[in-house]
Design a protein around this motif. Structure first.
Motif, PDB file in Angstrom:
ATOM      1  N   CYS A  50      42.642  34.983  42.040  1.00  0.00           N
ATOM      2  CA  CYS A  50      41.176  35.801  42.250  1.00  0.00           C
ATOM      3  C   CYS A  50      41.237  37.263  42.422  1.00  0.00           C
ATOM      4  N   MET A  51      42.631  37.790  42.584  1.00  0.00           N
ATOM      5  CA  MET A  51      42.571  39.086  42.880  1.00  0.00           C
ATOM      6  C   MET A  51      42.628  40.019  41.705  1.00  0.00           C
ATOM      7  N   ASN A  52      42.713  39.480  40.421  1.00  0.00           N
ATOM      8  CA  ASN A  52      42.679  40.283  39.300  1.00  0.00           C
ATOM      9  C   ASN A  52      41.716  39.693  38.394  1.00  0.00           C
ATOM     10  N   GLY A  53      40.614  38.802  38.793  1.00  0.00           N
ATOM     11  CA  GLY A  53      39.601  38.239  37.881  1.00  0.00           C
ATOM     12  C   GLY A  53      40.138  37.062  37.105  1.00  0.00           C
ATOM     13  N   LEU A  54      41.393  36.553  36.991  1.00  0.00           N
ATOM     14  CA  LEU A  54      41.779  35.464  36.336  1.00  0.00           C
ATOM     15  C   LEU A  54      40.713  34.143  36.942  1.00  0.00           C
ATOM     16  N   ILE A  55      40.758  34.313  38.009  1.00  0.00           N
ATOM     17  CA  ILE A  55      39.527  33.314  38.613  1.00  0.00           C
ATOM     18  C   ILE A  55      38.570  34.299  38.983  1.00  0.00           C
ATOM     19  N   PRO A  56      37.399  34.093  38.513  1.00  0.00           N
ATOM     20  CA  PRO A  56      36.623  32.988  37.556  1.00  0.00           C
ATOM     21  C   PRO A  56      36.806  33.285  36.177  1.00  0.00           C
ATOM     22  N   GLN A  57      37.218  34.279  35.579  1.00  0.00           N
ATOM     23  CA  GLN A  57      37.014  34.478  34.517  1.00  0.00           C
ATOM     24  C   GLN A  57      37.975  33.739  33.193  1.00  0.00           C
ATOM     25  N   PHE A  58      39.238  33.446  33.539  1.00  0.00           N
ATOM     26  CA  PHE A  58      40.376  32.802  32.647  1.00  0.00           C
ATOM     27  C   PHE A  58      40.203  31.361  32.910  1.00  0.00           C
ATOM     28  N   TYR A  59      40.525  30.989  34.357  1.00  0.00           N
ATOM     29  CA  TYR A  59      40.624  29.638  34.679  1.00  0.00           C
ATOM     30  C   TYR A  59      39.301  29.200  35.038  1.00  0.00           C
ATOM     31  N   SER A  60      38.862  27.875  34.177  1.00  0.00           N
ATOM     32  CA  SER A  60      37.533  27.238  34.399  1.00  0.00           C
ATOM     33  C   SER A  60      37.319  26.439  35.639  1.00  0.00           C
ATOM     34  N   GLY A  61      36.252  26.740  36.130  1.00  0.00           N
ATOM     35  CA  GLY A  61      35.808  26.044  37.585  1.00  0.00           C
ATOM     36  C   GLY A  61      34.643  26.205  37.838  1.00  0.00           C
ATOM     37  N   PHE A  62      34.622  25.793  39.377  1.00  0.00           N
ATOM     38  CA  PHE A  62      33.092  26.363  39.845  1.00  0.00           C
ATOM     39  C   PHE A  62      33.376  27.285  41.285  1.00  0.00           C
ATOM     40  N   TYR A  63      32.453  28.145  41.400  1.00  0.00           N
ATOM     41  CA  TYR A  63      32.682  29.111  42.484  1.00  0.00           C
ATOM     42  C   TYR A  63      31.489  29.450  43.111  1.00  0.00           C
ATOM     43  N   ARG A  64      31.681  29.756  44.233  1.00  0.00           N
ATOM     44  CA  ARG A  64      30.518  30.287  45.118  1.00  0.00           C
ATOM     45  C   ARG A  64      31.109  31.530  45.770  1.00  0.00           C
ATOM     46  N   GLY A  65      30.173  32.543  46.413  1.00  0.00           N
ATOM     47  CA  GLY A  65      30.354  33.473  46.855  1.00  0.00           C
ATOM     48  C   GLY A  65      30.964  34.609  45.911  1.00  0.00           C
ATOM     49  N   SER A  66      31.920  35.764  46.140  1.00  0.00           N
ATOM     50  CA  SER A  66      32.032  36.932  45.577  1.00  0.00           C
ATOM     51  C   SER A  66      33.561  37.574  46.066  1.00  0.00           C
ATOM     52  N   VAL A  67      34.137  38.093  44.870  1.00  0.00           N
ATOM     53  CA  VAL A  67      35.655  39.010  45.211  1.00  0.00           C
ATOM     54  C   VAL A  67      35.371  40.258  44.420  1.00  0.00           C
ATOM     55  N   ALA A  68      35.786  41.217  45.226  1.00  0.00           N
ATOM     56  CA  ALA A  68      35.487  42.614  44.600  1.00  0.00           C
ATOM     57  C   ALA A  68      36.874  43.399  44.964  1.00  0.00           C
ATOM     58  N   VAL A  69      37.188  44.026  43.918  1.00  0.00           N
ATOM     59  CA  VAL A  69      38.140  44.981  43.808  1.00  0.00           C
ATOM     60  C   VAL A  69      37.809  46.426  43.804  1.00  0.00           C
ATOM     61  N   LYS A  70      37.904  47.046  44.648  1.00  0.00           N
ATOM     62  CA  LYS A  70      37.654  48.295  45.148  1.00  0.00           C
ATOM     63  C   LYS A  70      36.276  48.524  44.661  1.00  0.00           C
ATOM     64  N   GLY A  71      35.287  47.461  45.267  1.00  0.00           N
ATOM     65  CA  GLY A  71      33.794  47.432  44.868  1.00  0.00           C
ATOM     66  C   GLY A  71      33.421  47.001  43.664  1.00  0.00           C
ATOM     67  N   ALA A  72      34.350  46.670  42.709  1.00  0.00           N
ATOM     68  CA  ALA A  72      33.859  45.769  41.538  1.00  0.00           C
ATOM     69  C   ALA A  72      34.098  44.490  41.307  1.00  0.00           C
ATOM     70  N   ASP A  73      33.063  43.871  40.952  1.00  0.00           N
ATOM     71  CA  ASP A  73      32.872  42.346  41.007  1.00  0.00           C
ATOM     72  C   ASP A  73      33.768  41.648  39.897  1.00  0.00           C
ATOM     73  N   THR A  74      34.753  41.029  40.400  1.00  0.00           N
ATOM     74  CA  THR A  74      35.783  40.412  39.415  1.00  0.00           C
ATOM     75  C   THR A  74      35.199  39.562  38.578  1.00  0.00           C
ATOM     76  N   SER A  75      34.034  38.737  38.839  1.00  0.00           N
ATOM     77  CA  SER A  75      33.326  38.088  37.660  1.00  0.00           C
ATOM     78  C   SER A  75      32.862  38.782  36.643  1.00  0.00           C
ATOM     79  N   LYS A  76      32.802  40.185  36.895  1.00  0.00           N
ATOM     80  CA  LYS A  76      31.920  41.024  35.979  1.00  0.00           C
ATOM     81  C   LYS A  76      32.810  41.960  35.098  1.00  0.00           C
ATOM     82  N   VAL A  77      33.631  42.673  35.897  1.00  0.00           N
ATOM     83  CA  VAL A  77      34.659  43.646  35.350  1.00  0.00           C
ATOM     84  C   VAL A  77      35.561  42.966  34.439  1.00  0.00           C
ATOM     85  N   PRO A  78      36.045  43.610  33.142  1.00  0.00           N
ATOM     86  CA  PRO A  78      37.263  43.161  32.605  1.00  0.00           C
ATOM     87  C   PRO A  78      38.372  42.878  33.087  1.00  0.00           C
ATOM     88  N   ILE A  79      39.054  41.666  32.936  1.00  0.00           N
ATOM     89  CA  ILE A  79      40.523  41.606  33.574  1.00  0.00           C
ATOM     90  C   ILE A  79      41.428  42.687  33.146  1.00  0.00           C
TER      91      ILE A  79
END
Ligand SMILES: Nc1ncnc2c1ncn2[C@@H]1O[C@H](COP(=O)(O)OP(=O)(O)O)[C@@H](O)[C@H]1O
Ligand SMILES: [Mg+2]
Length: 279
Positions: A50-79
Motif C-alpha cells: 500500500c505504501m507505493n500504490g501497488l495496492i490498490p492500483q496493481f493488486y485487484s481487490g476492494f478497499y475503504r479509506g485512504s493512503v497518502a504519500v507526502k499528501g498524495a493519494d496512492t489510489s490516484k498518483v501513478p506508481i
C-alpha cells in the motif's frame, strides 16, 4: 507532514473473503528506523504494497479509506511517481531484477528518470561499494546467488535515493555475515541521509538494537505503533507469537517474578551491562 498516512484503510484481495488489512490508521514520520513485526499472514507485505500504490492500483481487490504519500493519494498518483519518494525491496528479489547484467540493473531506474551519464556512473560505483557487489557488476542476475540478488535489488533501490526505503524481510536470503552487514548499512544510511527506513524482519537480535519505532501487526490490524522502549515493555509485544531474543525472555521472566524492575534491555550488549551492574 507525515511521510505516509493511512486513514481508516481496509483492503481485501479479490477472491479472498477476509480483509488482509482492517481499519489501519498509521503515520510514518521522517527520519525514523522502523521495524514492522507480526506473525506470518498478519498483513505485513500487504501493508507494504500500500505504501507505493501497488495496492490498490496493481493488486485487484476492494478497499475503504485512504493512503497518502507526502499528501498524495496512492489510489490516484501513478506508481512511477510515487516510486521517486518510496523505494521498496520485495521479498523475492529475482522477480525485481529485469536487466542483462547487474550494472544495467542499477542503471535502469536512473536512466528511466533521465539522470546524466556521469551521475549514473557515480551512483553505480557508490552503491555497489556500499552493498559489496562490485565484483558482480558484469554478471547476469540469474548467474548470482539469492543473497547476491538481494544485495543487487537493495543497491538498485538505493541508487534512486528514496526518502522512504522499505524492505520486506531483506535478510531471508542472506547468510548471517551479509544479514548483519546489510542491516548495519541501512541504519547508517538512514542516519546519514535522514530518510525513513521500514523493515519487516524476523531476526530481532540484529534489528532491535537499531530500531527507533516498532509497528506490531496481528490478523490484518496494526495493534501497536510506538517507540521501541514502550513496545518492548508492553504486554502486546509479550503476547505476540514471534521469536524473541533470548535476553528479552530472560529479563521478562525476571520482571514477572519481581526480581528485575527496570526497562527491558533491547540488545545483548545492553543486557550484559545490566547484568554487570547487578553483580
Ligand atoms: N496476492 C494475494 N491474493 C490473495 N490473498 C493474498 C495475497 N497476498 C496476500 N494475501 C493474503 O493476505 C493476508 C496477509 O498476507 P501478507 O500480507 O502476505 O502477510 P505477511 O507478509 O505478514 O506474512 C494473508 O491471509 C494472505 O493469504
Ligand atoms: Mg510477507
Amino acid at each position: 507532514m507525515a511521510l505516509i498516512n493511512f486513514h481508516n484503510f481496509s483492503f481485501r484481495y479479490k477472491g479472498n473473503e477476509n480483509y488482509a488489512l482492517k481499519d489501519i490508521n498509521l503515520e510514518i514520520e521522517e527520519n525514523k528506523f522502523i521495524l514492522l513485526l507480526g506473525e506470518t499472514g498478519s498483513g505485513k507485505t500487504t501493508l507494504i504494497r500500500c505504501m507505493n500504490g501497488l495496492i490498490p492500483q496493481f493488486y485487484s481487490g476492494f478497499y475503504r479509506g485512504s493512503v497518502a504519500v507526502k499528501g498524495a493519494d496512492t489510489s490516484k498518483v501513478p506508481i512511477a511517481d510515487l516510486s521517486t519518494i518510496v523505494g521498496i525491496v520485495f521479498q523475492n528479489p529475482e522477480n525485481q531484477l529485469v536487466s542483462m547484467n547487474v550494472e544495467h540493473e542499477i542503471a535502469f531506474g536512473l536512466e528511466n528518470w533521465g539522470f546524466p551519464r556521469e551521475h549514473i556512473r557515480k551512483k553505480i560505483k557508490e552503491v555497489s561499494e556500499l552493498t559489496g557487489i562490485k565484483t558482480l557488476l558484469e554478471k547476469a542476475p540469474f548467474e548470482i546467488s539469492g543473497g547476491e540478488q538481494q544485495r543487487v535489488a537493495i543497491a538498485s533501490i538505493l541508487a534512486l535515493e528514496p526518502e522512504i526505503l522499505i524492505l520486506d524481510e531483506p535478510t531471508s536470503n542472506l547468510d548471517p555475515y551479509f544479514a548483519e552487514k546489510i542491516i548495519t548499512l541501512l541504519k547508517e544510511l538512514q542516519k546519514k541521509k535522514k530518510i525513513s527506513v521500514i523493515i519487516s524482519e524476523h531476526r530481532l537480535d540484529l534489528i532491535l538494537p537499531l530500531a527507533d519505532e516498532i509497528i506490531l501487526m496481528k490478523k490484518g490490524e496494526v495493534i501497536q505503533h510506538d517507540e521501541k522502549k514502550k513496545v518492548l515493555n508492553g504486554d502486546i509485544f509479550k503476547d505476540l507469537d514471534i521469536n524473541k531474543p533470548f535476553y528479552y525472555s530472560i529479563f521478562h521472566t525476571l520482571k514477572e517474578k519481581g526480581i528485575f524492575d527496570e526497562p527491558l534491555p533491547f540488545s545483548l550488549e545492553d543486557a550484559l551491562k545490566v547484568i554487570k551492574k547487578k553483580l
